[in-house]
Each structure stands twice: as structure tokens, then as C-alpha cells.
Design a protein around this motif. Structure first.
Motif, mmCIF file in Angstrom:
data_model
loop_
_atom_site.group_PDB
_atom_site.id
_atom_site.type_symbol
_atom_site.label_atom_id
_atom_site.label_comp_id
_atom_site.label_asym_id
_atom_site.label_seq_id
_atom_site.Cartn_x
_atom_site.Cartn_y
_atom_site.Cartn_z
ATOM 1 N N ALA A 136 -17.931 0.124 11.742
ATOM 2 C CA ALA A 136 -18.506 1.444 11.466
ATOM 3 C C ALA A 136 -17.407 2.429 11.091
ATOM 4 N N PHE A 137 -17.479 2.977 9.887
ATOM 5 C CA PHE A 137 -16.490 3.927 9.388
ATOM 6 C C PHE A 137 -17.072 5.324 9.357
ATOM 7 N N ASP A 138 -16.194 6.304 9.498
ATOM 8 C CA ASP A 138 -16.541 7.704 9.294
ATOM 9 C C ASP A 138 -15.753 8.149 8.071
ATOM 10 N N GLY A 139 -16.334 7.967 6.919
ATOM 11 C CA GLY A 139 -15.683 8.324 5.672
ATOM 12 C C GLY A 139 -14.331 7.663 5.526
ATOM 13 N N ASN A 140 -13.333 8.437 5.095
ATOM 14 C CA ASN A 140 -11.989 7.899 4.892
ATOM 15 C C ASN A 140 -11.038 8.339 6.004
ATOM 16 N N ARG A 141 -11.630 8.615 7.195
ATOM 17 C CA ARG A 141 -10.777 9.112 8.270
ATOM 18 C C ARG A 141 -10.826 8.326 9.571
ATOM 19 N N ALA A 142 -11.879 7.548 9.828
ATOM 20 C CA ALA A 142 -11.965 6.923 11.155
ATOM 21 C C ALA A 142 -12.768 5.631 11.150
ATOM 22 N N VAL A 143 -12.475 4.811 12.145
ATOM 23 C CA VAL A 143 -13.287 3.651 12.485
ATOM 24 C C VAL A 143 -13.843 3.926 13.872
#
Length: 131
Positions: free
Chosen positions: A99-106
Motif C-alpha cells: 500500500a503506497f501513499d503517492g510518491n511519499r510513503a509505504v
């Protein structure tokens, strides 16, 4: 053996995380140091940024900072700077259920088995970003 905290702010940031998120984030902290020892990036410095534990390479400035914290949903998460390509490059290699949060986090699940080794390429890429 748990590595001593670099500051009371880092220690307090980890103490503030609820269980079981704290255990997951402490495991990631250990991974960052272990992976860092295998790379030509110099010393890993632990500090806090925005109240979250942050990891950088101040002697060589090769890393883009890695932060550990909670997502807006309260899940443990590993963050990299959103203006780098680290997260997008990792997404191409990551398991499809990550699960990613855009280009900033997993975001990391606490209610199912998590293979932290799957995050090793992300940590390696962040620590060597400018190499």
C-alpha cells in the motif's frame, strides 16, 4: 540488542507510537542501520523531523532522508522525500499488495504478516540516492 537512541526526541517519538506499530517501526529502524553498514554512505544519523524519527547520512550527504511514522489512517509507514524518485522506483519492484501513499510513503499493515525484507530495496535506494 536494541541500538541506543541518538536523542531523547527520537526515543520519545518511538515511545509515542502505539503498539503494534511501535514494534514494526523499531524493526525498520534496525534495518536502516543494518543496511547502512553494508553501503559506502558513512554514518547514519538519527534525528527527528516533524516529530518523526528521521535517518540521513550527514558525513557524505548521499541519502535522501528516511522517516518513520504513522499514516493518516494510523498505520505504521516509511516515508521518503516526495520530490525524489525513490518511492516511484520502488513501486515498480514492490509486491502488488503493498500500500503506497503517492510518491511519499509505504503503509505497513499491523493486522497481517509483513515481510520487512521486501522494504530493503527501498531503504537501500534512499540511503544511496545521490551515489
Amino acid at each position: 540488542m536494541t541500538r541506543p537512541f541518538a536523542s531523547t526526541a527520537a526515543r520519545d517519538a518511538f515511545a509515542a507510537f502505539p503498539q503494534p506499530a511501535r514494534d514494526t517501526l523499531m524493526s525498520l529502524r534496525a534495518m536502516i542501520y543494518e543496511i547502512g553498514k553494508t553501503l559506502p554512505v558513512g554514518r547514519i544519523e538519527e534525528s527527528t523531523k516533524w516529530g518523526q524519527p528521521s535517518y540521513a547520512t550527514p558525513d557524505t550527504n548521499l541519502a535522501t532522508p528516511i522517516r518513520l511514522g504513522l499514516s493518516k489512517a494510523g498505520d505504521p509507514a516509511i516515508f521518503t522525500h516526495c520530490q525524489t524518485t525513490v518511492m516511484n522506483d520502488f513501486r515498480a519492484l514492490a509486491p502488488p499488495d503493498m500500500a503506497f501513499d503517492g510518491n511519499r510513503a509505504v503503509h505497513l499493515p499491523t493486522d497481517s504478516a509483513l515481510n520487512l525484507d521486501e522494504l530493503a530495496p527501498l531503504i537501500r535506494a534512499a540511503l544511496t540516492y545521490r551515489l
